[in-house]
Write a protein that holds these residues in place. Structure first.
Motif, PDB file in Angstrom:
ATOM      1  N   GLU A 363       0.859  -1.178   0.000  1.00 22.71           N
ATOM      2  CA  GLU A 363       0.000   0.000   0.000  1.00 22.71           C
ATOM      3  C   GLU A 363       0.899   1.232   0.000  1.00 22.71           C
ATOM      4  O   GLU A 363       1.627   1.479   0.949  1.00 22.71           O
ATOM      5  CB  GLU A 363      -0.885  -0.031   1.251  1.00 22.71           C
ATOM      6  CG  GLU A 363      -1.872   1.091   1.350  1.00 22.71           C
ATOM      7  CD  GLU A 363      -2.606   1.068   2.684  1.00 22.71           C
ATOM      8  OE1 GLU A 363      -3.828   1.240   2.686  1.00 22.71           O
ATOM      9  OE2 GLU A 363      -1.944   0.864   3.723  1.00 22.71           O
ATOM     10  N   GLN A 368      -1.729   0.604  -4.913  1.00 26.34           N
ATOM     11  CA  GLN A 368      -1.480  -0.701  -4.302  1.00 26.34           C
ATOM     12  C   GLN A 368      -0.759  -1.552  -5.335  1.00 26.34           C
ATOM     13  O   GLN A 368      -1.324  -1.871  -6.387  1.00 26.34           O
ATOM     14  CB  GLN A 368      -2.784  -1.352  -3.833  1.00 26.34           C
ATOM     15  CG  GLN A 368      -3.375  -0.647  -2.641  1.00 26.34           C
ATOM     16  CD  GLN A 368      -4.603  -1.316  -2.071  1.00 26.34           C
ATOM     17  OE1 GLN A 368      -5.208  -0.800  -1.130  1.00 26.34           O
ATOM     18  NE2 GLN A 368      -5.003  -2.462  -2.612  1.00 26.34           N
ATOM     19  N   VAL A 389      -5.026   0.150  -8.333  1.00 25.43           N
ATOM     20  CA  VAL A 389      -4.876  -0.601  -7.088  1.00 25.43           C
ATOM     21  C   VAL A 389      -5.066  -2.085  -7.362  1.00 25.43           C
ATOM     22  O   VAL A 389      -5.947  -2.487  -8.124  1.00 25.43           O
ATOM     23  CB  VAL A 389      -5.874  -0.123  -6.004  1.00 25.43           C
ATOM     24  CG1 VAL A 389      -5.603   1.307  -5.621  1.00 25.43           C
ATOM     25  CG2 VAL A 389      -7.316  -0.269  -6.469  1.00 25.43           C
ATOM     26  N   SER A 482      -6.652   4.492   6.917  1.00 25.52           N
ATOM     27  CA  SER A 482      -6.959   3.936   5.608  1.00 25.52           C
ATOM     28  C   SER A 482      -6.563   4.999   4.603  1.00 25.52           C
ATOM     29  O   SER A 482      -5.965   6.010   4.980  1.00 25.52           O
ATOM     30  CB  SER A 482      -8.443   3.568   5.495  1.00 25.52           C
ATOM     31  OG  SER A 482      -9.246   4.731   5.561  1.00 25.52           O
ATOM     32  N   ASP A 485      -7.621   6.117  -2.798  1.00 28.71           N
ATOM     33  CA  ASP A 485      -6.614   5.616  -3.717  1.00 28.71           C
ATOM     34  C   ASP A 485      -7.070   5.791  -5.159  1.00 28.71           C
ATOM     35  O   ASP A 485      -8.077   6.441  -5.444  1.00 28.71           O
ATOM     36  CB  ASP A 485      -6.282   4.147  -3.406  1.00 28.71           C
ATOM     37  CG  ASP A 485      -7.517   3.246  -3.402  1.00 28.71           C
ATOM     38  OD1 ASP A 485      -8.426   3.466  -4.235  1.00 28.71           O
ATOM     39  OD2 ASP A 485      -7.570   2.313  -2.585  1.00 28.71           O
ATOM     40  N   GLY A 512      -0.434   4.457   3.873  1.00 27.13           N
ATOM     41  CA  GLY A 512       0.128   4.603   2.542  1.00 27.13           C
ATOM     42  C   GLY A 512       1.253   5.610   2.443  1.00 27.13           C
ATOM     43  O   GLY A 512       1.871   5.747   1.383  1.00 27.13           O
TER      44      GLY A 512
END
Length: 654
Positions: A363, A368, A389, A482, A485, A512
């Motif tokens: 991540e 990702q 991702v 979290s 993305d 991230g």
């Protein structure tokens, strides 16, 4: 963490959100054909996942899931198609939900977990050549998970204990008639919960007793069930050794498991199969493999059986702000070695390839990546990168790789990994995407008040005109650990389709961007993260996207919490939506399921540390709120209980 508990409540949330903000979109014109995205498209979207490559490498099994608005349920079907590409074949019937597809080691059977015939969740199997599904297990209370043994003769099962003695309600005489008095009616009712645990409730699970999850082996020939673990703790994430003689699993067996997150790896020997269903087999004693005070989990045995790879968090005092790393340990020696300590990014989804290299997902800054590394820690290679991702993958016996991927314009599909890169296998939403217009998604990098760079994304209306300012929504993600993305966001596209510019940012606390970026929020909510999201809004105004006089803000879970901070600190927004938020933090202690996390971050909610709770509670500053606010929550939510929404509602009404 709160991130894994964030529940974007589907169509009801989005419909209410769109309604309360409709007035802000005045002047946004109707779209030309193809049509703009609409709320019911949420129920036309198909999610694809859980890829499983067959042992011969020729087939890929996977799930396709969707929500049914009329039936108020979500269901999944299992499909398969050739790895080389071609027509997909449905393997389970529509209307009978099934998940967790796994191939038997010989490739003959495609197994899955399902609840059928009004029964509990069991393991079923299909002959891939065709025919009806065959039920493999018959566990009274059902199974939580399963894995095939290397020889294909047994199944490792995760099973939760049956009801405890005090939970069994008395049964009445079959000849009893209706019209019994109230006293008899009460005796037939549910028994009280008996609670003596420190962690006594959990969202979705409800009140917790001493039911625990343990590991068992199911013999496919004799249908005998052999228990491998026992005790007042949960055992999970089991993986067979290549020779089928041992299981590595995860368990927190500390003196008070409810007070810490100290899960370790354990190894247990698998007894010889019993000769019949009635033969009793002694429960073996497991051996502890790791001693890290943080969380060790997701173990995977290397193909040669010499190493076990796993994820671990080494700074448990940072709770969910601690970035996890990948480590390996030799089961015979017991000395762990980190493979990704210098990476400073979360890594997960471990799988070994036949050549011994370890594949996983990184991540990283809104992306990702699919990566691999040698077990000596050298040769880290990010195989699939870019503005997209990776959402799950599988590595076949022959080294075939299938992965799920999403990007700003594609909700998600499966891809086979060839030498030239990912090759698309599925196109589950192409029919929908062909008739709707999506807005452009632009990446932004704003400077916060202290100079910290904050990444985000701006989603533009499909008919966006450069130089024109639009009503703008700041949407805040949950977690807080979290990240937004490069994946497809239905919510952002829905709002954009109704004439809004949508700003989504990753403030301090987000994952991230490394541990320091995430841990900057520790015990200091609503400060740096507030400055970060406001910097993203200011950039949208400075770049000419956003109308500063038509701003809205909202989010769910921690997104709702940060929304509460925003409206106590500024009056710049014309409307707010706070969903499933927390407001008066001390009132949550003993009511939500975060007792351990609250104390780790803020101290006890009484005595000298009580001030920590009140200092960062939005309720303390509720008198500053002048923004019209829609307050939303779930009546049965024990993650972020409705208590919070009720308190905020009452305060604003007062």
């Amino acid at each position: 963490m709160r991130a894994s508990s964030v529940r974007e409540r589907g169509a009801a949330v989005l419909a209410l959100s769109a309604a309360v903000l409709a007035a802000m979109a005045a002047g946004a014109g109707a779209q030309e054909a193809p049509r703009p995205l609409e709320i019911m498209d949420q129920f036309r979207l198909v999610s694809v996942g859980s890829p499983a490559v067959s042992p011969d490498g020729e087939w890929v099994a996977y799930t396709k899931s969707r929500s049914d608005y009329d039936e108020n349920r979500r269901s999944s079907r299992i499909w398969m198609q050739p790895f080389a590409g071609g027509e997909e074949i449905p393997m389970t019937m529509e209307g009978l939900s099934a998940g967790s597809p796994e191939w038997s080691p010989d490739g003959k059977w495609l197994s899955f977990a399902a609840s059928r015939n009004d029964g509990e969740r069991q393991v079923w199997a299909l002959d891939r050549r065709g025919g009806e599904a065959r039920q493999l297990t018959s566990v009274k209370q059902g199974i939580d998970g399963f894995a095939w043994s290397p020889d294909g003769k047994r199944l490792l099962l995760e099973i939760t204990d049956e009801e405890l003695p005090w939970e069994a309600a008395d049964t009445t005489d079959d000849d009893s008639e209706e019209g019994d008095d109230d006293e008899d009616q009460d005796e037939d009712g549910p028994r009280p919960f008996v609670i003596d645990r420190l962690q006594f409730k959990r969202d979705y699970a409800g009140y917790l007793t001493r039911h625990r999850k343990h590991l068992y082996v199911w013999d496919l020939d004799t249908e005998a069930l052999t228990q491998l673990t026992e005790g007042d703790f949960d055992d999970s994430f089991g993986d067979w050794s290549p020779d089928g003689r041992q299981i590595v699993f995860t368990s927190n067996r500390s003196d008070e498991p409810d007070e810490n997150d100290n899960s370790d790896l354990w190894i247990v020997d698998v007894p010889a199969p019993p000769s019949s269903r009635d033969e009793e087999v002694a429960i073996p004693t497991p051996r502890r493999l790791t001693t890290n005070p943080g969380s060790d989990g997701s173990p995977r045995w290397s193909p040669d059986g010499r190493l076990i790879a796993y994820t671990r968090a080494t700074e448990p005092h940072l709770i969910w702000y601690d970035v996890n790393e990948i480590a390996v340990i030799a089961p015979a020696v017991g000395e762990p070695r980190s493979l990704t300590a210098s990476l400073d990014r979360n890594a997960y989804g471990l799988q070994f390839a036949p050549d011994g290299r370890l594949w996983f997902v990184i991540e990283d800054s809104g992306e990702q990546h699919l990566a691999r590394i040698r077990t000596d820690g050298r040769g880290l290679e990010r195989v699939v990168t870019g503005e997209r991702v990776v959402n799950g993958f599988d590595v076949g016996r022959g080294g075939q790789v299938v992965l799920g991927m999403s990007d700003p314009r594609t909700p998600g599909d499966l891809f086979a990994l060839d030498r030239r890169g990912p090759r698309r296998l599925t196109a589950v939403n192409d029919s929908l995407l062909s008739v709707v217009r999506l807005g452009e998604v632009r990446n932004i990098h704003a400077r916060s008040a202290d100079g910290t760079e904050v990444e985000g994304w701006i989603t533009l209306p499909p008919d966006f005109v450069e130089g024109r300012r639009y009503p703008t929504l700041l949407r805040i993600h949950g977690g807080p650990v979290s990240q937004y993305d490069w994946g497809f966001s239905f919510e952002a596209q829905l709002f954009a389709a109704h004439g809004y510019v949508v700003v989504r940012a990753n403030p301090r606390g987000s994952s991230g961007y490394g541990q320091d970026f995430s841990a900057a929020l520790f015990a200091d909510w609503g400060n740096k993260d507030f400055e970060d999201v406001m910097a993203a809004v200011d950039l949208a105004i400075a770049e000419g996207y956003a109308d500063p006089d038509r701003l809205g803000v909202g989010g769910w879970s921690y997104g709702g919490i940060l929304t509460n901070y925003v409206i106590t600190k500024t009056d710049r927004f014309e409307a707010a939506i706070t969903g499933a938020s927390e407001v008066f933090y001390r009132a949550n202690y003993g009511h939500d399921h975060y007792q351990r996390h609250w104390v780790a971050e803020l101290g006890l909610p009484w005595g000298e540390t009580a001030e920590n709770w009140d200092r960062i509670s939005p309720f303390t500053y509720v008198e500053n709120i002048v923004t019209p606010t829609l307050i939303m929550g779930g009546a049965l939510d024990w993650n972020v209980p409705i208590l919070n929404s009720e308190q905020l509602y009452q305060a604003l009404k007062k």
